[in-house]
Design a protein around this motif. Structure first.
Motif, short mmCIF file in Angstrom:
data_model
loop_
_atom_site.label_atom_id
_atom_site.label_comp_id
_atom_site.label_asym_id
_atom_site.label_seq_id
_atom_site.Cartn_x
_atom_site.Cartn_y
_atom_site.Cartn_z
N ALA A 52 6.78 16.71 4.14
CA ALA A 52 7.06 16.82 2.70
C ALA A 52 6.65 18.19 2.18
N TRP A 84 3.28 13.55 5.53
CA TRP A 84 2.79 14.46 4.51
C TRP A 84 3.15 15.91 4.84
N ASP A 85 2.96 16.32 6.10
CA ASP A 85 3.20 17.70 6.51
C ASP A 85 4.68 18.08 6.31
N TYR A 111 4.69 16.58 12.21
CA TYR A 111 3.26 16.53 12.52
C TYR A 111 2.64 15.40 11.71
N PHE A 112 1.76 14.64 12.32
CA PHE A 112 0.99 13.67 11.54
C PHE A 112 -0.34 13.39 12.22
N PHE A 113 -1.19 12.68 11.50
CA PHE A 113 -2.54 12.42 11.99
C PHE A 113 -2.90 10.98 11.64
N GLU A 140 8.64 10.45 7.51
CA GLU A 140 7.72 10.03 6.44
C GLU A 140 6.32 10.52 6.77
N GLU A 142 -4.62 1.50 10.32
CA GLU A 142 -5.65 2.17 9.50
C GLU A 142 -6.29 1.16 8.54
N ASP A 170 10.01 12.37 2.23
CA ASP A 170 10.37 11.02 2.68
C ASP A 170 11.84 10.67 2.43
N ILE A 217 -0.11 2.67 9.47
CA ILE A 217 -0.80 2.28 8.24
C ILE A 217 -1.48 0.93 8.42
N LEU A 254 0.85 -1.18 0.00
CA LEU A 254 0.00 0.00 0.00
C LEU A 254 0.89 1.23 0.00
N ARG A 255 1.10 1.77 -1.19
CA ARG A 255 1.96 2.95 -1.29
C ARG A 255 1.35 4.02 -2.18
C1 FAD Z 1 -0.36 4.01 2.78
C2 FAD Z 1 0.23 5.29 3.27
C3 FAD Z 1 -0.48 6.04 4.20
C4 FAD Z 1 0.04 7.23 4.68
N1 FAD Z 1 -0.68 7.94 5.60
C5 FAD Z 1 -0.20 9.10 6.05
C6 FAD Z 1 -0.94 9.88 6.99
O1 FAD Z 1 -2.04 9.50 7.40
N2 FAD Z 1 -0.42 11.06 7.42
C7 FAD Z 1 0.79 11.49 6.98
O2 FAD Z 1 1.23 12.56 7.40
N3 FAD Z 1 1.52 10.77 6.09
C8 FAD Z 1 1.05 9.59 5.63
N4 FAD Z 1 1.79 8.86 4.74
C9 FAD Z 1 3.11 9.35 4.35
C10 FAD Z 1 2.99 10.38 3.25
O3 FAD Z 1 2.21 9.87 2.19
C11 FAD Z 1 4.41 10.69 2.75
O4 FAD Z 1 5.17 11.17 3.83
C12 FAD Z 1 4.40 11.73 1.64
O5 FAD Z 1 3.69 11.27 0.53
C13 FAD Z 1 5.84 12.03 1.24
O6 FAD Z 1 5.85 12.87 0.11
P1 FAD Z 1 7.13 12.89 -0.81
O7 FAD Z 1 6.81 13.87 -1.87
O8 FAD Z 1 8.34 13.07 0.01
O9 FAD Z 1 7.28 11.42 -1.40
P2 FAD Z 1 6.27 10.64 -2.35
O10 FAD Z 1 4.85 11.00 -2.08
O11 FAD Z 1 6.68 9.20 -2.22
O12 FAD Z 1 6.61 11.19 -3.79
C14 FAD Z 1 7.84 10.88 -4.42
C15 FAD Z 1 7.56 10.73 -5.90
O13 FAD Z 1 8.80 10.64 -6.57
C16 FAD Z 1 8.71 9.61 -7.53
N5 FAD Z 1 10.07 9.14 -7.78
C17 FAD Z 1 10.86 8.42 -6.96
N6 FAD Z 1 12.04 8.19 -7.54
C18 FAD Z 1 12.01 8.80 -8.73
C19 FAD Z 1 12.94 8.92 -9.80
N7 FAD Z 1 14.16 8.37 -9.73
N8 FAD Z 1 12.58 9.63 -10.87
C20 FAD Z 1 11.36 10.20 -10.95
N9 FAD Z 1 10.43 10.10 -9.98
C21 FAD Z 1 10.76 9.41 -8.89
C22 FAD Z 1 7.81 8.58 -6.88
O14 FAD Z 1 7.24 7.73 -7.83
C23 FAD Z 1 6.77 9.48 -6.21
O15 FAD Z 1 5.71 9.81 -7.06
C24 FAD Z 1 1.29 7.67 4.24
C25 FAD Z 1 2.01 6.91 3.31
C26 FAD Z 1 1.49 5.73 2.85
C27 FAD Z 1 2.28 4.91 1.86
#
Ligand code: FAD
Length: 260
Positions: free
Chosen positions: A152, A149-150, A175-177, A147, A32, A132, A29, A4-5
């Motif tokens: 990032a 959302w906030d 921060y997270f929820f 890891e 949830e 992340d 996760i 689940l990603r």
């Molecule tokens: C199932 C799940 C539930 C979650 N629930 C919560 C929650 O309730 N609250 C919360 O705060 N956080 C939650 N998170 C965490 C949150 O989703 C992440 O912290 C957030 O999405 C991080 O954002 P990001 O942009 O750093 O990384 P990502 O969202 O992972 O985005 C990175 C992007 O880069 C792309 N990428 C990677 N490598 C390359 C490359 N070499 N070239 C081009 N593109 C590339 C990936 O495909 C991806 O689209 C959850 C995560 C998951 C998996």
């Protein structure tokens, strides 16, 4: 077995939340998913090797709230139980690696993520990392990869400001929820260096409360359960000295005098 990603993963999983489901790992996760599966009518077993779910973040004082929550909703929660093997009979078993698992092409320094300084700049000064993938030298928390959302969102904005010439460390607290059944939770801070005390304001049984973790006489993290006005006072308190009045639950948290 499913991963689940992504949104597509979630959409595909929703169609399968019936029958009998095993969740391996009682992290945020996993729990949830367990809640969503129970609400969809599935029989859910959760296996967790630690003695409590979420114990590493919440500690035993608050982790029991989540164990009770899931058991009350019919989850077969098996704690201190490790998965020995999985006999694969169908479904997907592979998934793209998580971004933090990938080796960046640029050759900049990595160690459990792309190493960045307090300004989010990597070992190659032309490279920034946020979210992340970034393991930041946080000015208040030390090296940390978050890891959430906030983080990032705010690290991305901060990195952009540094690129434009602002010379400031990223010092926002994580921060997270989470939402599980009828329980909503928000958490600010980090207890990575441990804690000495938890100040619980409210009622564990009804699951309406605020908790503040104290280390070396300072509040290092705070959380509320179903207490939706609490997050701003919690955010204000994280990083500040814990005073005797903070422990006086007859005073609303927002009314407790602050000390710098
Ligand atoms: C199932 C799940 C539930 C979650 N629930 C919560 C929650 O309730 N609250 C919360 O705060 N956080 C939650 N998170 C965490 C949150 O989703 C992440 O912290 C957030 O999405 C991080 O954002 P990001 O942009 O750093 O990384 P990502 O969202 O992972 O985005 C990175 C992007 O880069 C792309 N990428 C990677 N490598 C390359 C490359 N070499 N070239 C081009 N593109 C590339 C990936 O495909 C991806 O689209 C959850 C995560 C998951 C998996």
């Amino acid at each position: 077995m499913r991963y689940l990603r992504t949104m597509d993963d979630a959409t595909a999983l929703r169609a399968d939340l019936s029958g009998s489901i095993l969740v391996v790992g009682a992290g945020w996760i996993g729990l949830e998913v367990a809640a969503a599966a129970r609400e969809a009518g599935a029989a859910v077993t959760v296996v967790e090797s630690a003695p409590l779910p979420l114990g590493a973040v919440l500690g035993p004082e608050l982790a029991t709230v989540f164990a009770d929550l899931h058991r009350e909703h019919g989850v077969d929660l098996r704690l201190a139980t490790s998965l020995a093997s999985v006999d694969h009979t169908g479904g997907r078993t592979t998934s793209p690696p998580h971004p933090s698992d990938r080796t960046p092409a640029g050759g900049w320094a990595t160690d459990n993520g792309v190493l960045v300084n307090s300004r989010l700049r990597a070992s190659d000064p032309h490279v920034f990392a946020a979210g992340d993938v970034a393991r930041q030298d946080h000015p208040l928390l030390g090296p940390i990869r978050v890891e959430h959302w906030d983080t990032a969102i705010h690290q991305g904005r901060h990195a952009a400001r540094v690129m434009l010439g602002e010379d400031a460390a990223y010092d926002r607290q994580p921060y997270f929820f989470t939402d599980q059944y009828d329980l909503g939770m928000e958490y600010v801070g980090h207890t990575g260096r441990g804690y000495d005390e938890v100040v619980v304001r409210g009622d564990r049984a009804s699951r309406v409360l605020t908790a503040l973790w104290v280390k070396d006489s300072r509040v290092v993290a705070g959380m509320h359960l179903n207490d939706w006005d609490a997050i701003d006072p919690i955010r204000t308190w994280v990083g500040r000295p814990a005073t005797p009045q903070l422990r006086d639950t007859s005073i609303a948290l927002a009314d407790v005098p602050l000390v710098d």
